[in-house]
Design a protein around this motif. Structure first.
Motif, PDB file in Angstrom:
ATOM      1  N   ARG A   3       0.836  -1.208   0.000  1.00  0.00           N
ATOM      2  CA  ARG A   3       0.000   0.000   0.000  1.00  0.00           C
ATOM      3  C   ARG A   3       0.869   1.255   0.000  1.00  0.00           C
ATOM      4  O   ARG A   3       0.578   2.214  -0.710  1.00  0.00           O
ATOM      5  CB  ARG A   3      -0.945   0.004   1.208  1.00  0.00           C
ATOM      6  CG  ARG A   3      -2.125  -0.891   1.051  1.00  0.00           C
ATOM      7  CD  ARG A   3      -3.138  -0.651   2.144  1.00  0.00           C
ATOM      8  NE  ARG A   3      -2.619  -0.872   3.480  1.00  0.00           N
ATOM      9  CZ  ARG A   3      -2.705  -2.030   4.126  1.00  0.00           C
ATOM     10  NH1 ARG A   3      -3.282  -3.057   3.573  1.00  0.00           N
ATOM     11  NH2 ARG A   3      -2.229  -2.150   5.339  1.00  0.00           N
ATOM     12  N   GLN A   7       0.912   4.092  -2.906  1.00  0.00           N
ATOM     13  CA  GLN A   7       0.654   5.492  -2.561  1.00  0.00           C
ATOM     14  C   GLN A   7       1.803   6.375  -3.040  1.00  0.00           C
ATOM     15  O   GLN A   7       1.580   7.427  -3.639  1.00  0.00           O
ATOM     16  CB  GLN A   7       0.451   5.648  -1.063  1.00  0.00           C
ATOM     17  CG  GLN A   7       0.127   7.065  -0.652  1.00  0.00           C
ATOM     18  CD  GLN A   7      -0.086   7.202   0.849  1.00  0.00           C
ATOM     19  OE1 GLN A   7       0.236   6.318   1.625  1.00  0.00           O
ATOM     20  NE2 GLN A   7      -0.630   8.336   1.253  1.00  0.00           N
ATOM     21  N   TYR A 106      -3.935   0.885  -4.948  1.00  0.00           N
ATOM     22  CA  TYR A 106      -4.078   1.395  -3.587  1.00  0.00           C
ATOM     23  C   TYR A 106      -5.535   1.305  -3.133  1.00  0.00           C
ATOM     24  O   TYR A 106      -5.820   0.865  -2.015  1.00  0.00           O
ATOM     25  CB  TYR A 106      -3.582   2.843  -3.475  1.00  0.00           C
ATOM     26  CG  TYR A 106      -3.630   3.354  -2.059  1.00  0.00           C
ATOM     27  CD1 TYR A 106      -2.553   3.173  -1.207  1.00  0.00           C
ATOM     28  CD2 TYR A 106      -4.762   3.994  -1.554  1.00  0.00           C
ATOM     29  CE1 TYR A 106      -2.588   3.621   0.104  1.00  0.00           C
ATOM     30  CE2 TYR A 106      -4.806   4.445  -0.250  1.00  0.00           C
ATOM     31  CZ  TYR A 106      -3.720   4.254   0.578  1.00  0.00           C
ATOM     32  OH  TYR A 106      -3.770   4.693   1.876  1.00  0.00           O
TER      33      TYR A 106
END
Length: 128
Positions: A3, A7, A106
């Motif tokens: 994640r 990002q 994401y």
């Protein structure tokens, strides 16, 4: 881990799109008629930036479709322009594609069901 990577890639790609739009339209290959008019296309990219930086899932959801506007513009200009403008358009397509993928991943990896499963797995691992 994945994640945070998604990002980071998403934020970097949006910043690269902003820089590319400004450099392209103001210095490298400006449209002859209205020199700075197309540079304004970089401003809407600032809208999702704060939400992307803060990891807001809702922002990632709508930004996944939002970034496709730049993909479409890049594809159109890659087809119709010549010279450096065409090369910059191809670069815009590449950056917006990577941004779309990172943003989409994401959003997928932060679904409530995925987060709950990770918490449950961590709790089971603690108990074992």
């Amino acid at each position: 881990m994945k994640r945070a990577w998604a990002q980071w890639v998403a934020v970097v790609c949006v910043l690269l799109l902003i820089a590319l739009c400004l450099v392209w339209e103001l210095w490298l290959a400006p449209v002859p008629a209205g020199r700075a008019s197309l540079a304004w296309k970089a401003l809407p990219l600032l809208l999702p930036l704060r939400g992307l930086l803060h990891g807001r899932r809702y922002t990632y959801q709508w930004a996944s479709m939002f970034v496709l506007l730049w993909w479409t513009e890049g594809l159109t200009r890659a087809w119709s322009d010549q010279g450096i403008s065409q090369q910059l358009a191809v670069l815009e397509v590449i950056i917006s594609t990577v941004a779309f993928l990172a943003i989409s991943f994401y959003a997928k990896w932060t679904r409530p069901s995925v987060l709950e499963a990770e918490v449950e797995a961590a709790e089971k691992q603690k108990q074992a």
